[in-house]
Design an enzyme around this catalytic site. Structure first.
Site, PDB file in Angstrom:
ATOM      1  N   ARG A  68      -9.779  52.451  68.811  1.00  0.00           N
ATOM      2  CA  ARG A  68      -9.972  51.789  67.519  1.00  0.00           C
ATOM      3  C   ARG A  68      -9.574  52.711  66.365  1.00  0.00           C
ATOM      4  NH1 ARG A  68     -13.130  47.392  67.175  1.00  0.00           N
ATOM      5  NH2 ARG A  68     -14.066  48.007  65.198  1.00  0.00           N
ATOM      6  N   ASP A 151      -8.472  40.815  62.838  1.00  0.00           N
ATOM      7  CA  ASP A 151      -9.787  40.714  63.467  1.00  0.00           C
ATOM      8  C   ASP A 151      -9.667  40.279  64.926  1.00  0.00           C
ATOM      9  OD1 ASP A 151     -12.552  40.882  63.488  1.00  0.00           O
ATOM     10  OD2 ASP A 151     -12.857  38.823  62.838  1.00  0.00           O
ATOM     11  N   CYS A 205     -19.263  51.717  43.965  1.00  0.00           N
ATOM     12  CA  CYS A 205     -20.593  51.141  44.168  1.00  0.00           C
ATOM     13  C   CYS A 205     -21.648  51.881  43.355  1.00  0.00           C
ATOM     14  CB  CYS A 205     -20.982  51.175  45.649  1.00  0.00           C
ATOM     15  SG  CYS A 205     -20.129  49.937  46.649  1.00  0.00           S
ATOM     16  N   CYS A 211     -26.930  44.911  47.894  1.00  0.00           N
ATOM     17  CA  CYS A 211     -26.640  44.285  49.186  1.00  0.00           C
ATOM     18  C   CYS A 211     -27.692  44.652  50.228  1.00  0.00           C
ATOM     19  CB  CYS A 211     -25.246  44.671  49.671  1.00  0.00           C
ATOM     20  SG  CYS A 211     -24.959  46.457  49.835  1.00  0.00           S
ATOM     21  N   CYS A 231     -27.988  41.255  62.215  1.00  0.00           N
ATOM     22  CA  CYS A 231     -27.161  40.543  61.239  1.00  0.00           C
ATOM     23  C   CYS A 231     -27.074  39.055  61.601  1.00  0.00           C
ATOM     24  CB  CYS A 231     -25.763  41.161  61.208  1.00  0.00           C
ATOM     25  SG  CYS A 231     -24.612  40.322  60.107  1.00  0.00           S
ATOM     26  N   SER A 233     -24.856  36.890  60.747  1.00  0.00           N
ATOM     27  CA  SER A 233     -23.500  36.537  61.176  1.00  0.00           C
ATOM     28  C   SER A 233     -23.332  36.813  62.670  1.00  0.00           C
ATOM     29  CB  SER A 233     -22.461  37.314  60.369  1.00  0.00           C
ATOM     30  OG  SER A 233     -22.373  36.805  59.057  1.00  0.00           O
ATOM     31  N   ASP A 259     -23.729  35.017  53.915  1.00  0.00           N
ATOM     32  CA  ASP A 259     -22.989  35.598  52.785  1.00  0.00           C
ATOM     33  C   ASP A 259     -23.871  36.358  51.812  1.00  0.00           C
ATOM     34  OD1 ASP A 259     -20.506  34.564  53.606  1.00  0.00           O
ATOM     35  OD2 ASP A 259     -20.845  32.664  52.559  1.00  0.00           O
ATOM     36  N   CYS A 261     -25.172  39.309  51.339  1.00  0.00           N
ATOM     37  CA  CYS A 261     -24.793  40.621  50.810  1.00  0.00           C
ATOM     38  C   CYS A 261     -23.584  40.520  49.893  1.00  0.00           C
ATOM     39  CB  CYS A 261     -24.545  41.627  51.935  1.00  0.00           C
ATOM     40  SG  CYS A 261     -23.165  41.231  53.026  1.00  0.00           S
ATOM     41  N   CYS A 265     -23.525  40.812  45.351  1.00  0.00           N
ATOM     42  CA  CYS A 265     -22.687  41.932  44.913  1.00  0.00           C
ATOM     43  C   CYS A 265     -22.090  41.665  43.529  1.00  0.00           C
ATOM     44  CB  CYS A 265     -21.565  42.179  45.918  1.00  0.00           C
ATOM     45  SG  CYS A 265     -20.452  43.529  45.424  1.00  0.00           S
TER      46      CYS A 265
END
EC number: 1.17.99.6
Length: 366
Positions: A68, A151, A205, A211, A231, A233, A259, A261, A265
């Site tokens: 990766r 992805d 940031c 977040c 998480c 998701s 969504d 986080c 933002c």
């Protein structure tokens, strides 16, 4: 003008980058960058994340190990990685869209589907356009080895995006851009030609940790560190088995993705609308309610999710997620309609679904 003057000369590297950006824009990409393949400094963080088990059931992340972080090992011969950003807010998204999404989350009878998943599957949209960009580059430069990803392989997308100037890594671990927030997809083309690099940008940031505080399940365990096992998701999409009981009340009405986080933002006030129609929300997913979605049989589910990212979880997990959301609605206010719909489905439910329906029916308004 003397022969030695550089006035009026065009830098070939800058000209090539300008061509890449123009070509990308014509294909619907919002930004193009070029990254080097040396990601060695990212390897310790990747190994620590895997060793902590934060990847959960996403075993493919561990199976590929350090490939990766090593593009030239993943695709031998790779010298550069072209990175691409594609904004995905539906074109009809209203001003103040974040407030609209927060309201949806506060209405337990509504079903919250992550914004990115309401239109066409982004894998299909980006992959075909990345391939076209690679083909155009080959026509310009001559034959080149290339492979496009979005992805879909063990690629450190955020790291490559950061190195190539598409943005910086936010504390929620997503890529953030000053002019686009985080509501965009990333894609890459691995190439075997030494294209000129684009410069990284600095992070912005600051001290903000909105977040981290907004995550319903506490999945952002530290700045820049996400425990996928917590998480929403991950739980609604990647996780195949029963959703942990302690996580269910925290999921609210979120049935596919989360969504929060991104909604909190501050940079997402600059989020851009998509330039392509593919990400326009499908009518069935634009403002869905739990009860009608529960009535979808498998054939209806497949029809409404054809060409959508949602289809990959299958009808059983779709209903599993709905059952949790319906149970959470019943915990706030008893609804005979929801309760009877759940009970009617119990006799023919699979063991996985039956367990979640039984849990949902046990929820009562306090």
């Amino acid at each position: 003008m003397s022969q030695g003057s550089s006035e009026g000369k065009v830098d070939p590297a800058e000209a090539l980058l300008a061509w890449l950006r123009d070509s990308g824009r014509s294909l619907g990409f919002s930004q193009i960058g070029v990254a080097d393949v040396d990601l060695r400094h990212a390897e310790p963080g990747l190994l620590a994340w895997l060793e902590a088990g934060f990847h959960g059931q996403m075993h493919y992340m561990q199976a590929h190990g350090l490939k990766r972080a090593r593009p030239s090992e993943l695709v031998p011969g790779t010298l550069r990685v072209i990175t691409a950003r594609m904004d995905y807010l539906p074109r009809s998204t209203p001003e103040g869209w974040q407030a609209v999404e927060w309201r949806r989350l506060s209405e337990p009878q509504q079903a919250a589907v992550s914004v990115y998943a309401r239109g066409r599957d982004y894998h299909k949209v980006l992959r075909s356009r990345l391939q076209k960009l690679a083909e155009q580059l080959a026509q310009k430069l001559g034959p080149l080895g290339h492979r496009a990803f979005t992805d879909s392989a063990p690629v450190l997308e955020v790291e490559l995006a950061q190195r190539s100037g598409l943005g910086w890594r936010g504390k929620h671990t997503l890529t953030l851009a000053r002019e686009a927030g985080s509501m965009f997809f990333l894609g890459e083309i691995f190439v075997d030609v030494p294209l000129p690099l684009t410069a990284p940008v600095s992070a912005h940031c600051g001290q903000c940790e909105a977040c981290i505080g907004a995550c319903p399940t506490g999945a952002i365990v530290a700045p820049y560190r996400l425990d996928a096992r917590r998480c929403i998701s991950y739980l609604t999409i990647e996780h195949e088995g029963p959703i942990p009981v302690e996580m269910r009340p925290l999921m609210g009405n979120r049935i596919y993705g989360c969504d929060d986080c991104q909604l909190i933002c501050p940079w997402n006030k600059y989020a851009q609308r998509a330039s392509v129609a593919d990400f326009d929300a499908r009518p069935a997913l634009q403002a869905p309610s739990l009860a009608p979605l529960w009535q979808w049989d498998e054939a209806t589910f497949l029809r409404h999710t054809e060409g959508s990212a949602i289809r990959r979880i299958g009808h059983e997990r779709w209903q599993r997620n709905l059952a949790v959301a319906m149970g959470n609605a019943l915990a706030l206010a008893d609804d005979p309609g929801l309760r009877s719909a759940l009970a009617a489905s119990l006799p023919q439910a699979s063991p996985l679904l039956a367990e979640h329906i039984t849990w949902a029916l046990a929820q009562t308004a306090r």
